[in-house]
Design a protein around this motif. Sequence first.
Motif, PDB file in Angstrom:
ATOM      1  N   LEU A 194       0.830  -1.211   0.000  1.00  0.00           N
ATOM      2  CA  LEU A 194       0.000   0.000   0.000  1.00  0.00           C
ATOM      3  C   LEU A 194       0.862   1.256   0.000  1.00  0.00           C
ATOM      4  CD1 LEU A 194      -2.814  -1.072   2.498  1.00  0.00           C
ATOM      5  CD2 LEU A 194      -3.068  -0.683   0.043  1.00  0.00           C
ATOM      6  N   ARG A 195       1.982   1.222   0.717  1.00  0.00           N
ATOM      7  CA  ARG A 195       2.894   2.378   0.722  1.00  0.00           C
ATOM      8  C   ARG A 195       3.495   2.608  -0.653  1.00  0.00           C
ATOM      9  NH1 ARG A 195       6.015   1.287   6.471  1.00  0.00           N
ATOM     10  NH2 ARG A 195       4.610   2.540   7.766  1.00  0.00           N
ATOM     11  N   ASP A 196       3.798   1.514  -1.358  1.00  0.00           N
ATOM     12  CA  ASP A 196       4.360   1.639  -2.701  1.00  0.00           C
ATOM     13  C   ASP A 196       3.348   2.238  -3.667  1.00  0.00           C
ATOM     14  OD1 ASP A 196       6.743   0.582  -1.871  1.00  0.00           O
ATOM     15  OD2 ASP A 196       6.432  -1.402  -2.750  1.00  0.00           O
ATOM     16  N   ILE A 197       2.089   1.824  -3.544  1.00  0.00           N
ATOM     17  CA  ILE A 197       1.060   2.288  -4.462  1.00  0.00           C
ATOM     18  C   ILE A 197       0.580   3.692  -4.105  1.00  0.00           C
ATOM     19  CG2 ILE A 197      -1.304   1.857  -5.303  1.00  0.00           C
ATOM     20  CD1 ILE A 197      -0.725  -1.146  -4.922  1.00  0.00           C
ATOM     21  N   MET A 198       0.437   3.966  -2.808  1.00  0.00           N
ATOM     22  CA  MET A 198      -0.081   5.256  -2.347  1.00  0.00           C
ATOM     23  C   MET A 198       0.868   5.873  -1.324  1.00  0.00           C
ATOM     24  SD  MET A 198      -3.978   3.921  -2.076  1.00  0.00           S
ATOM     25  CE  MET A 198      -3.419   2.270  -1.678  1.00  0.00           C
ATOM     26  N   PRO A 199       2.016   6.374  -1.788  1.00  0.00           N
ATOM     27  CA  PRO A 199       3.055   6.859  -0.866  1.00  0.00           C
ATOM     28  C   PRO A 199       2.637   8.022   0.019  1.00  0.00           C
ATOM     29  CG  PRO A 199       3.553   7.507  -3.115  1.00  0.00           C
ATOM     30  CD  PRO A 199       2.406   6.553  -3.190  1.00  0.00           C
ATOM     31  N   SER A 200       1.618   8.783  -0.393  1.00  0.00           N
ATOM     32  CA  SER A 200       1.209   9.931   0.422  1.00  0.00           C
ATOM     33  C   SER A 200       0.230   9.540   1.533  1.00  0.00           C
ATOM     34  CB  SER A 200       0.583  11.011  -0.462  1.00  0.00           C
ATOM     35  OG  SER A 200      -0.569  10.511  -1.100  1.00  0.00           O
ATOM     36  N   CYS A 201      -0.202   8.275   1.541  1.00  0.00           N
ATOM     37  CA  CYS A 201      -1.130   7.816   2.584  1.00  0.00           C
ATOM     38  C   CYS A 201      -0.369   7.333   3.818  1.00  0.00           C
ATOM     39  CB  CYS A 201      -2.009   6.676   2.060  1.00  0.00           C
ATOM     40  SG  CYS A 201      -3.223   7.195   0.851  1.00  0.00           S
ATOM     41  N   ASP A 202      -0.960   7.549   4.966  1.00  0.00           N
ATOM     42  CA  ASP A 202      -0.404   7.043   6.218  1.00  0.00           C
ATOM     43  C   ASP A 202      -1.080   5.709   6.504  1.00  0.00           C
ATOM     44  OD1 ASP A 202       0.794   6.703   8.674  1.00  0.00           O
ATOM     45  OD2 ASP A 202      -0.512   8.117   9.729  1.00  0.00           O
ATOM     46  N   ILE A 203      -0.300   4.626   6.491  1.00  0.00           N
ATOM     47  CA  ILE A 203      -0.853   3.275   6.676  1.00  0.00           C
ATOM     48  C   ILE A 203      -0.604   2.838   8.106  1.00  0.00           C
ATOM     49  CG2 ILE A 203      -1.007   0.970   5.691  1.00  0.00           C
ATOM     50  CD1 ILE A 203      -1.233   3.155   3.548  1.00  0.00           C
ATOM     51  N   ARG A 204      -1.664   2.686   8.895  1.00  0.00           N
ATOM     52  CA  ARG A 204      -1.555   2.265  10.295  1.00  0.00           C
ATOM     53  C   ARG A 204      -1.979   0.807  10.440  1.00  0.00           C
ATOM     54  NH1 ARG A 204      -2.205   6.090  14.182  1.00  0.00           N
ATOM     55  NH2 ARG A 204      -1.574   4.364  15.546  1.00  0.00           N
ATOM     56  N   VAL A 205      -1.290   0.095  11.321  1.00  0.00           N
ATOM     57  CA  VAL A 205      -1.576  -1.324  11.558  1.00  0.00           C
ATOM     58  C   VAL A 205      -2.111  -1.520  12.969  1.00  0.00           C
ATOM     59  CG1 VAL A 205      -0.530  -3.608  11.837  1.00  0.00           C
ATOM     60  CG2 VAL A 205       0.128  -2.162   9.896  1.00  0.00           C
ATOM     61  N   PHE A 206      -3.185  -2.301  13.087  1.00  0.00           N
ATOM     62  CA  PHE A 206      -3.786  -2.629  14.378  1.00  0.00           C
ATOM     63  C   PHE A 206      -3.965  -4.141  14.463  1.00  0.00           C
ATOM     64  CE2 PHE A 206      -5.289   1.563  13.059  1.00  0.00           C
ATOM     65  CZ  PHE A 206      -4.836   2.333  14.122  1.00  0.00           C
ATOM     66  N   ARG A 207      -3.582  -4.706  15.597  1.00  0.00           N
ATOM     67  CA  ARG A 207      -3.652  -6.157  15.768  1.00  0.00           C
ATOM     68  C   ARG A 207      -5.043  -6.637  16.175  1.00  0.00           C
ATOM     69  NH1 ARG A 207       1.201  -8.532  16.774  1.00  0.00           N
ATOM     70  NH2 ARG A 207       0.058 -10.463  16.377  1.00  0.00           N
TER      71      ARG A 207
END
Length: 203
Positions: free
Chosen positions: A20-33
């Motif tokens: 997702l970072r590669d495709i949309m570098p301006s987005c902030d990708i957060r991970v939740f368990r």
Amino acid sequence: MELAIIDSNILTCMGLQQILRDIMPSCDIRVFRSYEELVINQPERFGHYFVSSGIYFEHAQFFITQPHRSIVLVYGDNYPRLSGLLTLNVSQSEQGLVKDILNLHNRGISNRGMNAEVSMGEMPANEGHHPHCKETILTTREAEVAVLLAKGYINKEIADRLNISLTTVISHRKNIMEKLNARSLADIIIHVVMHGLVRIEDL
């Protein structure tokens, strides 16, 4: 825009986050368990939720109210079929996963301003160049080779289609990987689609 990945499988989260970072570098990708982690981090601020099927169905009361924002992560084709449920199969090859995400992204852009089934149009396209791309751009021939690689052709097939030697194809492929700082074929797929060299529907 902020995107949330909600999945207890850390390997799935890490791999999806990188793509997702590669495709949309301006987005902030957060991970939740877990869903609980998401809830304490103001879930309404996220534009889209990439959520495991287990968490989705356990907390369906929340996600069903967000039909255009929730993308359910499934493993293979054995999952309950629900009308309007957006899914992403994470148990496929990296190339397949990239193509599916690009397809979601592309459909959102194409339907901007309409009642799109997938409303990922708010996600900004990667303008300029790929985040892994050096300033040097691909030559015309390298671009042709890159498109054929993205379409799944092997070196010998590319040589035959372009009427060049196998050694030349291998040399072009090496140059492409270096210029794009590509780690894998998935990075080449992202580059050719995001730069308009090929439509995702043609891959």
